[in-house]
Design a protein around this motif. Structure first.
Motif, PDB file in Angstrom:
ATOM      1  N   LEU A 102      -2.134   5.678   0.039  1.00  8.82           N
ATOM      2  CA  LEU A 102      -2.735   6.007  -1.251  1.00  8.82           C
ATOM      3  C   LEU A 102      -3.474   7.337  -1.195  1.00  8.82           C
ATOM      4  N   LYS A 103      -4.229   7.542  -0.147  1.00  9.29           N
ATOM      5  CA  LYS A 103      -4.980   8.788  -0.022  1.00  9.29           C
ATOM      6  C   LYS A 103      -4.043   9.983   0.168  1.00  9.29           C
ATOM      7  N   THR A 104      -2.952   9.778   0.904  1.00  6.95           N
ATOM      8  CA  THR A 104      -1.978  10.854   1.098  1.00  6.95           C
ATOM      9  C   THR A 104      -1.308  11.220  -0.215  1.00  6.95           C
ATOM     10  N   LEU A 105      -0.877  10.204  -0.962  1.00 10.44           N
ATOM     11  CA  LEU A 105      -0.212  10.446  -2.247  1.00 10.44           C
ATOM     12  C   LEU A 105      -1.166  11.064  -3.256  1.00 10.44           C
ATOM     13  N   ARG A 106      -2.453  10.693  -3.163  1.00  7.48           N
ATOM     14  CA  ARG A 106      -3.459  11.318  -4.033  1.00  7.48           C
ATOM     15  C   ARG A 106      -3.642  12.784  -3.670  1.00  7.48           C
ATOM     16  N   ASP A 107      -3.739  13.075  -2.371  1.00  9.34           N
ATOM     17  CA  ASP A 107      -3.920  14.463  -1.933  1.00  9.34           C
ATOM     18  C   ASP A 107      -2.718  15.330  -2.298  1.00  9.34           C
ATOM     19  N   LEU A 108      -1.529  14.720  -2.325  1.00 10.21           N
ATOM     20  CA  LEU A 108      -0.315  15.449  -2.694  1.00 10.21           C
ATOM     21  C   LEU A 108      -0.183  15.623  -4.205  1.00 10.21           C
ATOM     22  N   GLY A 109      -1.033  14.925  -4.944  1.00  2.00           N
ATOM     23  CA  GLY A 109      -1.031  15.072  -6.396  1.00  2.00           C
ATOM     24  C   GLY A 109      -0.185  14.084  -7.160  1.00  2.00           C
ATOM     25  N   TYR A 110       0.361  13.061  -6.469  1.00  3.83           N
ATOM     26  CA  TYR A 110       1.231  12.098  -7.141  1.00  3.83           C
ATOM     27  C   TYR A 110       0.477  10.883  -7.682  1.00  3.83           C
ATOM     28  N   LEU A 111      -0.773  10.703  -7.238  1.00  2.00           N
ATOM     29  CA  LEU A 111      -1.597   9.606  -7.735  1.00  2.00           C
ATOM     30  C   LEU A 111      -2.960  10.133  -8.172  1.00  2.00           C
ATOM     31  N   LEU A 112      -3.551   9.449  -9.134  1.00  2.00           N
ATOM     32  CA  LEU A 112      -4.912   9.732  -9.581  1.00  2.00           C
ATOM     33  C   LEU A 112      -5.806   8.571  -9.178  1.00  2.00           C
ATOM     34  N   PHE A 113      -7.081   8.862  -8.882  1.00  2.66           N
ATOM     35  CA  PHE A 113      -8.019   7.819  -8.477  1.00  2.66           C
ATOM     36  C   PHE A 113      -9.199   7.793  -9.442  1.00  2.66           C
ATOM     37  N   ASP A 114      -9.484   6.594  -9.984  1.00  5.56           N
ATOM     38  CA  ASP A 114     -10.608   6.395 -10.893  1.00  5.56           C
ATOM     39  C   ASP A 114     -11.799   5.905 -10.085  1.00  5.56           C
ATOM     40  N   THR A 115     -12.832   6.707 -10.001  1.00  3.52           N
ATOM     41  CA  THR A 115     -13.995   6.351  -9.190  1.00  3.52           C
ATOM     42  C   THR A 115     -14.780   5.181  -9.766  1.00  3.52           C
ATOM     43  N   ASP A 116     -14.631   4.937 -11.066  1.00  2.00           N
ATOM     44  CA  ASP A 116     -15.356   3.817 -11.699  1.00  2.00           C
ATOM     45  C   ASP A 116     -14.671   2.483 -11.416  1.00  2.00           C
ATOM     46  N   THR A 117     -13.345   2.442 -11.616  1.00  2.00           N
ATOM     47  CA  THR A 117     -12.609   1.181 -11.431  1.00  2.00           C
ATOM     48  C   THR A 117     -12.099   1.007 -10.004  1.00  2.00           C
ATOM     49  N   LYS A 118     -12.112   2.098  -9.224  1.00  3.82           N
ATOM     50  CA  LYS A 118     -11.581   2.094  -7.857  1.00  3.82           C
ATOM     51  C   LYS A 118     -10.078   1.768  -7.835  1.00  3.82           C
ATOM     52  N   LYS A 119      -9.390   2.236  -8.868  1.00  6.58           N
ATOM     53  CA  LYS A 119      -7.957   1.986  -8.958  1.00  6.58           C
ATOM     54  C   LYS A 119      -7.187   3.301  -9.035  1.00  6.58           C
ATOM     55  N   TYR A 120      -5.929   3.223  -8.623  1.00  2.74           N
ATOM     56  CA  TYR A 120      -5.043   4.386  -8.623  1.00  2.74           C
ATOM     57  C   TYR A 120      -4.014   4.258  -9.749  1.00  2.74           C
TER      58      TYR A 120
END
Length: 259
Positions: free
Chosen positions: A55-73
């Motif tokens: 998840l963190k890799t895909l987020r860093d690559l720009g394919y996923l977004l992370f919501d800091t409030d809900t803790k969901k991708y």
């Protein structure tokens, strides 16, 4: 599908990490909503630390977004743009679009194009007629192949072994009271589709709607299907229905690639 493909591949060149990354992205695409770490671990049968790294890799690559409030991708626009870019460049979509537009505007029907995706059909194109109320199946959406005219138009022309395998996996669930659930009746309807050259669906997906579809071939292989949907009361007009069927059969031959 990816897991089944894995079983048939040589471990010498199969990249497990790539498989896991694609499985994770597929889960987001199938769910259509944000997913948390624990939920995704349950969906993929992977450990929490493993899922967290992907998840963190895909987020860093720009394919996923992370919501800091809900803790969901969730899937990012970058990922979605890949899909739409691929759709826009697909040869089958380019070949059929003018004919789908003509069907929709000339006959006042919804016209659509789909391919088989596992046990589902995936909509590649859809052009609406002038209806105040209509079926809402946007590009990229999926429906079970067994109960749709578009799906049956493809299933009917699959290789016999592939067809049997897919039908065996189907677990019919009703979308309306008219959905065919009996496997024998379903097989009979698929056989009829091949005999007449087109598929029919009467209120099996949505009440008050009729659907007709034909296969599109690339050589001897069925690659997609195209069809129309319209209010059920249009069926009472025999001339209208006959014209639609003749037009679809004609287009099936014109759009298919021979040899």
């Amino acid at each position: 599908y990816i897991v089944e493909l894995h079983k048939n591949m040589s471990p010498r060149y199969f990249i497990n990490s790539l498989e896991r990354g694609l499985i994770i992205l597929t889960k987001f695409a199938d769910r259509g909503k944000p997913i948390g770490l624990s939920e995704l671990a349950n969906l993929t049968d992977l450990s929490l630390p493993t899922v967290n790294r992907y998840l963190k890799t895909l987020r860093d690559l720009g394919y996923l977004l992370f919501d800091t409030d809900t803790k969901k991708y969730s899937l990012s626009p970058k990922f979605l743009s890949l899909g739409f870019s691929a759709l826009n460049k697909m040869d089958i979509r380019t070949r059929t679009h003018p004919f789908l537009a003509e069907l929709a505007h000339k006959h006042n029907v919804n016209s659509q194009l789909a391919v088989l995706d596992g046990l589902n059909i995936l909509y590649l194109e859809r052009i609406k007629g002038d209806f105040l109320v209509g079926l809402d199946h946007p590009i990229g959406s999926k429906l079970p192949a067994f109960c749709t005219a578009l799906g049956r138009a493809i299933l009917a022309y699959l290789d016999d072994n592939e067809k049997k395998k897919l039908i065996k996996k189907i677990k019919p669930a009703p979308l309306t009271p008219h959905t065919i659930l009996d496997k024998s009746a379903l097989i009979d309807e698929i056989n009829k589709t091949k005999q007449r050259g087109y598929a029919i669906n009467m209120q099996e997906v949505a009440l008050g709607w009729a659907n007709y579809a034909v296969p599109i071939f690339h050589g001897n292989v069925v690659e997609a299907s195209m069809g129309v949907s319209f209010p059920l009361d249009f069926v009472d007009n025999n001339t209208f229905v006959n014209d639609i069927i003749k037009k679809l059969l004609k287009l099936s031959k014109e759009i298919s690639i021979q040899g």
